[in-house]
Design a protein around this motif. Structure first.
Motif, PDB file in Angstrom:
ATOM      1  N   GLU A 163      16.214 -13.994  -2.477  1.00 50.15           N
ATOM      2  CA  GLU A 163      17.409 -13.438  -3.110  1.00 50.15           C
ATOM      3  C   GLU A 163      17.746 -12.140  -2.383  1.00 50.15           C
ATOM      4  O   GLU A 163      16.890 -11.552  -1.721  1.00 50.15           O
ATOM      5  N   PRO A 164      18.989 -11.678  -2.489  1.00 44.73           N
ATOM      6  CA  PRO A 164      19.338 -10.413  -1.830  1.00 44.73           C
ATOM      7  C   PRO A 164      18.473  -9.277  -2.349  1.00 44.73           C
ATOM      8  O   PRO A 164      18.145  -9.209  -3.536  1.00 44.73           O
ATOM      9  N   TYR A 165      18.083  -8.379  -1.448  1.00 46.45           N
ATOM     10  CA  TYR A 165      17.312  -7.195  -1.836  1.00 46.45           C
ATOM     11  C   TYR A 165      17.845  -6.019  -1.034  1.00 46.45           C
ATOM     12  O   TYR A 165      17.900  -6.081   0.186  1.00 46.45           O
ATOM     13  N   PHE A 166      18.221  -4.964  -1.734  1.00 49.31           N
ATOM     14  CA  PHE A 166      18.901  -3.861  -1.062  1.00 49.31           C
ATOM     15  C   PHE A 166      18.001  -3.094  -0.104  1.00 49.31           C
ATOM     16  O   PHE A 166      18.481  -2.349   0.732  1.00 49.31           O
ATOM     17  N   LEU A 167      16.694  -3.285  -0.193  1.00 52.43           N
ATOM     18  CA  LEU A 167      15.774  -2.659   0.748  1.00 52.43           C
ATOM     19  C   LEU A 167      15.011  -3.714   1.556  1.00 52.43           C
ATOM     20  O   LEU A 167      13.851  -3.496   1.936  1.00 52.43           O
ATOM     21  N   ALA A 168      15.648  -4.833   1.803  1.00 47.04           N
ATOM     22  CA  ALA A 168      14.978  -5.921   2.525  1.00 47.04           C
ATOM     23  C   ALA A 168      14.521  -5.486   3.908  1.00 47.04           C
ATOM     24  O   ALA A 168      13.430  -5.845   4.360  1.00 47.04           O
ATOM     25  N   GLY A 355      21.008  16.128  -4.545  1.00 45.82           N
ATOM     26  CA  GLY A 355      21.936  16.113  -3.423  1.00 45.82           C
ATOM     27  C   GLY A 355      22.095  14.744  -2.787  1.00 45.82           C
ATOM     28  O   GLY A 355      23.031  14.524  -2.017  1.00 45.82           O
ATOM     29  N   SER A 356      21.183  13.803  -3.098  1.00 46.59           N
ATOM     30  CA  SER A 356      21.309  12.449  -2.561  1.00 46.59           C
ATOM     31  C   SER A 356      22.304  11.666  -3.411  1.00 46.59           C
ATOM     32  O   SER A 356      22.609  12.032  -4.549  1.00 46.59           O
ATOM     33  N   THR A 357      22.811  10.560  -2.878  1.00 42.72           N
ATOM     34  CA  THR A 357      23.761   9.750  -3.629  1.00 42.72           C
ATOM     35  C   THR A 357      23.102   9.088  -4.837  1.00 42.72           C
ATOM     36  O   THR A 357      23.780   8.755  -5.809  1.00 42.72           O
ATOM     37  N   ALA A 358      21.788   8.889  -4.798  1.00 44.96           N
ATOM     38  CA  ALA A 358      21.095   8.269  -5.932  1.00 44.96           C
ATOM     39  C   ALA A 358      21.025   9.212  -7.128  1.00 44.96           C
ATOM     40  O   ALA A 358      20.986   8.776  -8.278  1.00 44.96           O
ATOM     41  N   ASN A 359      21.023  10.503  -6.876  1.00 42.44           N
ATOM     42  CA  ASN A 359      20.851  11.500  -7.930  1.00 42.44           C
ATOM     43  C   ASN A 359      22.162  11.737  -8.687  1.00 42.44           C
ATOM     44  O   ASN A 359      23.215  11.926  -8.078  1.00 42.44           O
ATOM     45  N   ASP A 360      22.087  11.743 -10.016  1.00 44.10           N
ATOM     46  CA  ASP A 360      23.257  12.048 -10.841  1.00 44.10           C
ATOM     47  C   ASP A 360      23.269  13.550 -11.097  1.00 44.10           C
ATOM     48  O   ASP A 360      22.524  14.055 -11.939  1.00 44.10           O
ATOM     49  N   ASP A 361      24.117  14.256 -10.380  1.00 44.06           N
ATOM     50  CA  ASP A 361      24.148  15.714 -10.468  1.00 44.06           C
ATOM     51  C   ASP A 361      24.642  16.220 -11.816  1.00 44.06           C
ATOM     52  O   ASP A 361      24.482  17.410 -12.130  1.00 44.06           O
ATOM     53  N   VAL A 501      19.252  -6.392  -6.200  1.00 40.64           N
ATOM     54  CA  VAL A 501      19.979  -7.496  -5.555  1.00 40.64           C
ATOM     55  C   VAL A 501      21.415  -7.105  -5.205  1.00 40.64           C
ATOM     56  O   VAL A 501      22.226  -7.951  -4.840  1.00 40.64           O
ATOM     57  N   THR A 502      21.720  -5.812  -5.294  1.00 37.41           N
ATOM     58  CA  THR A 502      23.068  -5.329  -5.006  1.00 37.41           C
ATOM     59  C   THR A 502      23.130  -4.743  -3.600  1.00 37.41           C
ATOM     60  O   THR A 502      22.411  -3.798  -3.284  1.00 37.41           O
ATOM     61  N   LEU A 503      23.989  -5.311  -2.772  1.00 40.26           N
ATOM     62  CA  LEU A 503      24.113  -4.839  -1.395  1.00 40.26           C
ATOM     63  C   LEU A 503      25.301  -3.902  -1.215  1.00 40.26           C
ATOM     64  O   LEU A 503      25.380  -3.206  -0.211  1.00 40.26           O
ATOM     65  N   ASP A 504      26.217  -3.873  -2.186  1.00 38.94           N
ATOM     66  CA  ASP A 504      27.374  -2.997  -2.117  1.00 38.94           C
ATOM     67  C   ASP A 504      26.941  -1.550  -2.348  1.00 38.94           C
ATOM     68  O   ASP A 504      26.363  -1.209  -3.383  1.00 38.94           O
ATOM     69  N   LYS A 505      27.231  -0.668  -1.393  1.00 36.82           N
ATOM     70  CA  LYS A 505      26.743   0.708  -1.433  1.00 36.82           C
ATOM     71  C   LYS A 505      27.310   1.493  -2.624  1.00 36.82           C
ATOM     72  O   LYS A 505      26.587   2.247  -3.273  1.00 36.82           O
ATOM     73  N   GLU A 506      28.587   1.317  -2.921  1.00 36.73           N
ATOM     74  CA  GLU A 506      29.180   2.046  -4.047  1.00 36.73           C
ATOM     75  C   GLU A 506      28.582   1.590  -5.372  1.00 36.73           C
ATOM     76  O   GLU A 506      28.326   2.404  -6.261  1.00 36.73           O
ATOM     77  N   LYS A 507      28.350   0.289  -5.505  1.00 36.87           N
ATOM     78  CA  LYS A 507      27.741  -0.241  -6.722  1.00 36.87           C
ATOM     79  C   LYS A 507      26.307   0.267  -6.859  1.00 36.87           C
ATOM     80  O   LYS A 507      25.841   0.553  -7.974  1.00 36.87           O
ATOM     81  N   GLN A 508      25.618   0.388  -5.739  1.00 38.62           N
ATOM     82  CA  GLN A 508      24.258   0.919  -5.771  1.00 38.62           C
ATOM     83  C   GLN A 508      24.238   2.323  -6.363  1.00 38.62           C
ATOM     84  O   GLN A 508      23.372   2.649  -7.189  1.00 38.62           O
ATOM     85  N   VAL A 509      25.179   3.164  -5.947  1.00 42.94           N
ATOM     86  CA  VAL A 509      25.246   4.533  -6.469  1.00 42.94           C
ATOM     87  C   VAL A 509      25.449   4.516  -7.981  1.00 42.94           C
ATOM     88  O   VAL A 509      24.790   5.248  -8.730  1.00 42.94           O
ATOM     89  N   GLU A 510      26.347   3.657  -8.448  1.00 44.90           N
ATOM     90  CA  GLU A 510      26.604   3.535  -9.890  1.00 44.90           C
ATOM     91  C   GLU A 510      25.331   3.137 -10.640  1.00 44.90           C
ATOM     92  O   GLU A 510      25.014   3.692 -11.700  1.00 44.90           O
ATOM     93  N   LEU A 511      24.597   2.178 -10.096  1.00 43.55           N
ATOM     94  CA  LEU A 511      23.371   1.706 -10.751  1.00 43.55           C
ATOM     95  C   LEU A 511      22.268   2.763 -10.694  1.00 43.55           C
ATOM     96  O   LEU A 511      21.525   2.943 -11.660  1.00 43.55           O
TER      97      LEU A 511
END
Length: 568
Positions: A163-168, A355-361, A501-511
């Motif tokens: 299955e898709p994996y965003f860190l494959a 400061g990273s995109t993963a972090n919710d400031d 399983v999300t490869l879309d970068k913008e969706k990744q940030v949201e999640l």
């Protein structure tokens, strides 16, 4: 022409003929087995002996640097990596316990397949690593793991994700350094253990306690020579290395358990490079004569990791998140940063890099507020019923005191001071904290078995993070997992699974931001801060740069202006 034939190091210098690089470490690892170890000391030993298929470039972590894989292709439709291996690479010499030398063996695709089989064998003590390849919603063993590894020929291997994996790419190319099949597939007499590396319990038992777990056999620029517990480890330069040679012809790690002793050895130029973890000592060292004279250089630099206090949520006291929030409100993090870390730290609110995109400031660190802490404890039903100054509560027909052991690393005065500040403020809200300094080996054992109340520790961060290993509920009951606190939240689990399983970068940030919010709301950890790495090094070392990924420096680039000779 190969880099080896050019005989120039990454620093652009010819390799030294007699120059020792001398570092130190403070605690012996449990094992040197790449698959089953996960401590920073064993990782330091592995760094120049074993190699990944590819590694992130220090100078630009978004790019990959080919290592044992010469090239690779990824088919997005089939989710398959076709990996072309480097030819003519040989495993370093290795002896059986009886002294017999194993045959000189070439690195091939069989070693790659073997490494993945070991990771996926559920009886091998590698639950934290295995979690990245696990399907948490598997209905049976047929779809339990998300990768299939196939040998095409001697120098070609396929890794297919189900299955898709965003860190494959990360966990295909650099999930683990590759280990030698010809070493780990045989017993102490050189006889095969089992051919079913993926499923055999017999093989797993032998692997977990393998005769080679106190040695190393890799393909890297340095060759393992020896490791003696409470003494040190020695490596020598691999003159047949396929790539650019290491500048120093010898690398030694000296065992120094006392931080003050290590500090003095750094300041007296008895060590080349060493961490100075206690910030008090680092600040005081700036006035040392050798630092003032420029003989020793003191450096501080950003390090991707954070400190936290983790709660074993299976304990009665920590089962209610209001109690965890109350304790977080009682931890004076700003004072700790100022008084213990001399400002060399940055507060954070969750498990992602500020400061990273993963972090919710938008999520701010929990403020110090004893009044709020008292209110939350009252709401959770923890009252001081007998007037002894410690809150209590009736749970399942018995009175439970608001009291817990706080396990800390015994050799760190820094952690001791943090624990004392936490204990004092918890006392002010009616919670009794017993500080329990513990040796590192026992800490690891307690964490693996989940036999602790709370602990102060740190996590190092990868360039990109998969929160599954630490925070997914499927890992809560596994003794060897990184979810040592037993934390579970089914709603969070769904978001983590969606992220994977999300490869879309913008969706990744949201999640990522949703995950941050769930963890923030639950407070399974009191998130403390990211502290700068502080260290000292002999001024003879040149070409030292600092990077955003672990370990923050790349010793392959270093050279010296003055050799440290060693006995041949």
């Amino acid at each position: 022409k190969s880099a080896r034939k050019a005989q120039l190091t990454r620093g652009g210098k010819a390799p030294a003929k007699n120059d020792l690089l001398l570092n130190y470490y403070g605690d012996d690892p449990d094992t040197l087995n790449v698959i089953t170890s996960n401590d920073t000391v064993s990782m330091a030993f592995h760094r120049f002996v074993y190699e990944y298929l590819a590694d992130r470039k220090f100078s630009n972590p978004d790019e990959w640097e080919p290592m044992l894989a010469e090239s690779w292709e990824f088919d997005e439709k089939t989710l398959t990596f076709k990996i072309n291996l480097r030819k003519g690479v040989y495993w370093q010499p290795m002896k059986l316990p009886n002294g017999k030398l194993l045959p000189r063996t070439e690195f091939t695709s069989a070693d790659v397949k073997f490494t993945f089989d070991c990771i996926l064998n559920e009886n091998i003590e590698a639950a934290s690593l295995r979690s990245y390849y696990t399907n948490p919603n598997a209905k049976d063993d047929t779809d339990k793991y998300r990768i299939k590894v196939t040998v095409i020929d001697k120098y070609t291997v396929k890794v297919q994700w189900t299955e898709p994996y965003f860190l494959a790419d990360e966990f295909t190319l650099a999930g683990s350094q590759i280990i030698p099949r010809h070493v780990y597939s045989v017993d102490a007499n050189g006889e095969p253990i089992s051919l079913d590396f993926r499923n055999s319990r017999e093989f797993a038992t032998a692997f977990n306690d393998h005769w080679a777990n106190t040695q190393m056999c890799g393909t890297g620029p340095m060759i393992f020579e020896s490791w003696r517990k409470e003494d040190g480890a020695s490596l020598t330069r691999n003159e047949d290395y396929w790539g650019q040679p290491f500048y120093f012809d010898r690398l030694e790690y000296r065992y120094v358990s006392n931080p003050q002793t290590a500090l003095q050895q750094i300041l007296q130029n008895d060590l080349d490079f060493g961490a100075i973890p206690e910030k008090d000592h680092y600040i005081q060292s700036k006035s040392h004569a050798n630092a003032q004279a420029g003989k020793v250089k003191l450096v501080d630099y950003d390090y991707p990791g954070y400190r936290y206090m983790g709660f074993n949520v299976r304990r009665d006291l920590f089962a209610d998140k209001r109690v965890r929030w109350a304790i977080s409100h009682a931890v004076p993090v700003d004072d700790i940063v100022d008084k213990v870390y001399h400002g060399l730290a940055t507060r954070l609110s969750g498990p992602f890099l500020p400061g990273s995109t993963a972090n919710d400031d938008s999520l701010t660190p929990v403020p110090f507020d004893l009044e709020k802490a008292n209110t939350l404890l009252d709401e959770a039903g923890w009252k001081d019923s007998d007037g002894n100054g410690i809150r209590d509560k009736m749970i399942a027909g018995r009175k439970v005191d608001a009291s817990f052991d706080l396990m800390i690393y015994a050799e760190s005065p820094q952690y001791q001071r943090i624990a004392e500040m936490i204990a004092e403020n918890c006392r002010r809200i009616g919670i009794n904290v017993r500080i329990t300094p513990t040796q590192w080996a026992l800490m690891l054992q307690n964490l693996r078995k989940k036999e602790f109340d709370a602990t102060i520790l740190g996590w190092a961060l990868s360039w990109k993070q998969d929160p599954f290993q630490i925070f997914h509920g499927s890992q809560a009951d596994l003794q060897e997992s990184s979810n040592s606190i037993g934390y579970q939240n089914p709603e969070l689990d769904k978001v983590i699974e969606e992220l994977r399983v999300t490869l879309d970068k913008e969706k990744q940030v949201e999640l990522y931001h949703k995950i941050h919010k769930f963890i923030y709301d639950d407070q399974p950890y009191t998130f403390l801060f990211m502290d700068k790495a502080t260290a000292g090094h002999d001024a003879r070392l040149e070409n030292i740069s600092f990077y955003k990924i672990r370990p923050g420096v790349d010793a392959r680039e270093w050279y010296s202006t003055r050799p440290r000779p060693h006995a041949r």
